[in-house]
Design a protein around this motif. Structure first.
Motif, mmCIF file in Angstrom:
data_model
loop_
_atom_site.group_PDB
_atom_site.id
_atom_site.type_symbol
_atom_site.label_atom_id
_atom_site.label_comp_id
_atom_site.label_asym_id
_atom_site.label_seq_id
_atom_site.Cartn_x
_atom_site.Cartn_y
_atom_site.Cartn_z
ATOM 1 N N HIS B 39 1.312 2.433 -1.492
ATOM 2 C CA HIS B 39 2.250 1.936 -2.490
ATOM 3 C C HIS B 39 1.540 1.094 -3.536
ATOM 4 O O HIS B 39 0.326 0.886 -3.459
ATOM 5 C CB HIS B 39 3.400 1.160 -1.847
ATOM 6 N N VAL B 99 -2.130 0.084 -2.389
ATOM 7 C CA VAL B 99 -2.046 -0.887 -1.310
ATOM 8 C C VAL B 99 -1.600 -0.176 -0.035
ATOM 9 O O VAL B 99 -0.771 0.733 -0.090
ATOM 10 C CB VAL B 99 -1.023 -1.988 -1.669
ATOM 11 N N GLY B 100 -2.139 -0.639 1.104
ATOM 12 C CA GLY B 100 -1.682 -0.133 2.397
ATOM 13 C C GLY B 100 -2.585 0.965 2.916
ATOM 14 O O GLY B 100 -2.706 2.017 2.302
ATOM 15 N N GLY B 101 -3.241 0.714 4.036
ATOM 16 C CA GLY B 101 -4.169 1.687 4.583
ATOM 17 C C GLY B 101 -3.727 2.222 5.931
ATOM 18 O O GLY B 101 -4.519 2.845 6.639
#
Lengths: 199, 241
Positions: B39, B99-101
């Protein structure tokens, strides 16, 4: 002059409320977690502090309930941008739990039922800054919000307040946790807007 | 460590998905690319300096400097009405990401994939479907898409066309089309059993939607024997504005 979003006015500002940068106020209690909600029966629930010397201090649910409790009212700041003010909790201060723990470790890795982890300096757990909580708003803490018990470290972004907390491992070296290895900031101070690595 | 930079994105195009949701097609010079499921943060700044941020899932597969976000208008929201009603092509937005893995699907994945979306929770799942298409992946995908009524479908045209290796099941909770076999209702064990994968296939499961929906679906998956570590969730609260 910085960037202006054409035609954006935003909500009327409440001058009485000061939020960390980039945050907005909510009145409900959103839920965020990376996987299924673990269900932990109280008769098998246990909380532990593991020291850097390999010593483990354990508390059963009954033992935790027998400890003196506190009722902190704190503001919550989630890295996903919402802040919730004046939330009422009940739990045991980490100062109480650490009273008989002999350790000179500087780092803590908090681990949860379900496998979640998060790291923070030990000093951020002490001196009235953190609790193991089991009630929210006068009710027992719901599983979706981390019940039966969650860590509460309100001065850091909320992902540090590990839900379904199972224990704290004390370490001589910093060991990044779940979100900390997935691009989020290692410390997570909302007032310095430490959301992501490098912030 | 390098800080995630703020980019100035320009709105290239608007696509209406439903009367209350639209896709913003953005050109973001310097965009580093992203994985399906990630995101972005969007920052809006008013003339008096007031600034606020929100997170939105990316709907598109990585495609150079082009990024699609699909935004659902929240009735009393602060940001989503601006993004869905005020913003016009040519306007600029500040964007930071990706963002966000964790809630991500990589095209080199070979395990079968189960996508379960509730309402606007379809958005990051659609990015995964598109990334699979783009990569020419033959990983078998199944999508369970729960929504109130047919008129609330996002990406309706795109999902109507058959995509080889992708099964799509709509689960309507309030209103069903004429002649629809399944009565309107919330997602059940039978739905996940029929439209999903057996646990023995060890699928990767991605569940995204409102909290209650995600709780229900992940409990069903656990009860069906899926491994908790194979179930990745992303929850949208009622807020988010």
């Amino acid at each position: 002059m910085g960037f202006i979003s054409r035609g954006f006015r935003g909500r009327p500002r409440d001058e009485g409320v000061k939020l960390p940068p980039g945050q907005y106020l909510v009145h409900d209690f959103p839920v965020l977690s990376a996987g299924p909600t673990p269900r932990v029966p109280l008769d098998r629930w246990e909380f532990a502090i593991d020291t850097e010397d390999g010593k483990t201090h354990r508390w059963s649910w009954q033992e935790l309930m027998a400890l003196p409790s506190e009722t902190p009212t704190v503001d919550l700041h989630c890295v996903t941008k919402w802040s919730k003010l004046g939330t009422a909790w009940k739990g045991v201060s980490l100062d109480t739990l650490f009273a008989d723990v002999e350790s000179s470790a500087e780092y803590a890795l908090v681990y949860s039922y379900g496998g979640y982890t998060t790291n923070l300096p030990v000093e951020d757990l002490l001196d009235g800054k953190a609790w193991i909580t089991y009630e929210f708003d006068g009710e027992e803490l719901a599983p979706a919000h981390g019940g039966p018990a969650r860590l509460l470290v309100p001065h850091l972004y909320l992902w540090k307040s590990a839900k379904w907390v199972q224990g704290i491992r004390l370490l001589n070296e910093d060991w990044p946790g779940f979100w900390e290895t997935a691009g989020y900031h290692n410390y997570g101070d909302p007032w310095r807007e430490q959301r992501y690595q490098g912030d | 460590m390098r800080r995630l930079a703020w980019h100035v994105a320009k709105l290239a195009e608007i696509r209406d998905e439903t009367p209350t949701a639209r896709t913003l097609v953005l050109d973001i010079p310097g965009w580093p690319g992203h994985l399906a499921g990630q995101h972005v943060d969007v920052r809006l700044t008013a003339e008096d300096g007031y600034s606020t941020q929100r997170s939105y899932s990316i709907a598109s597969a990585a495609d150079g400097e082009r990024v699609d976000l699909t935004v659902q208008r929240v009735a009393d929201g602060e940001v989503s009405p601006y993004l869905t009603e005020e913003l016009r092509p040519g306007d600029e937005l500040e964007i930071r990401g990706p963002v966000g893995g964790w809630f991500v699907w990589r095209p080199d994945g070979t395990r079968p994939v189960l996508l379960v979306g509730g309402g606007s929770g379809i958005v990051p799942l659609m990015a995964m479907i598109r990334a699979r298409e783009q990569a020419g992946s033959r990983t078998p995908f199944r999508l369970l898409y729960s929504l109130r009524e047919p008129g609330e479908r996002y990406y309706a045209e795109e999902l109507r066309k058959p995509i080889s290796g992708l099964d799509v099941t709509y689960l309507y909770t309030r209103v069903v089309p004429d002649g629809w076999a399944r009565p309107a209702g919330r997602v059940t064990v039978a739905d996940v059993n029929t439209g999903g994968w057996p646990a023995e296939f060890r699928p990767e499961c991605f569940v995204c939607g409102p909290t209650g929906f995600v709780e229900t679906v992940s409990d069903i998956l656990l009860a069906m024997g899926h491994d908790a570590t194979a179930i990745k969730t992303e929850r949208f609260g009622p807020t988010g504005g």
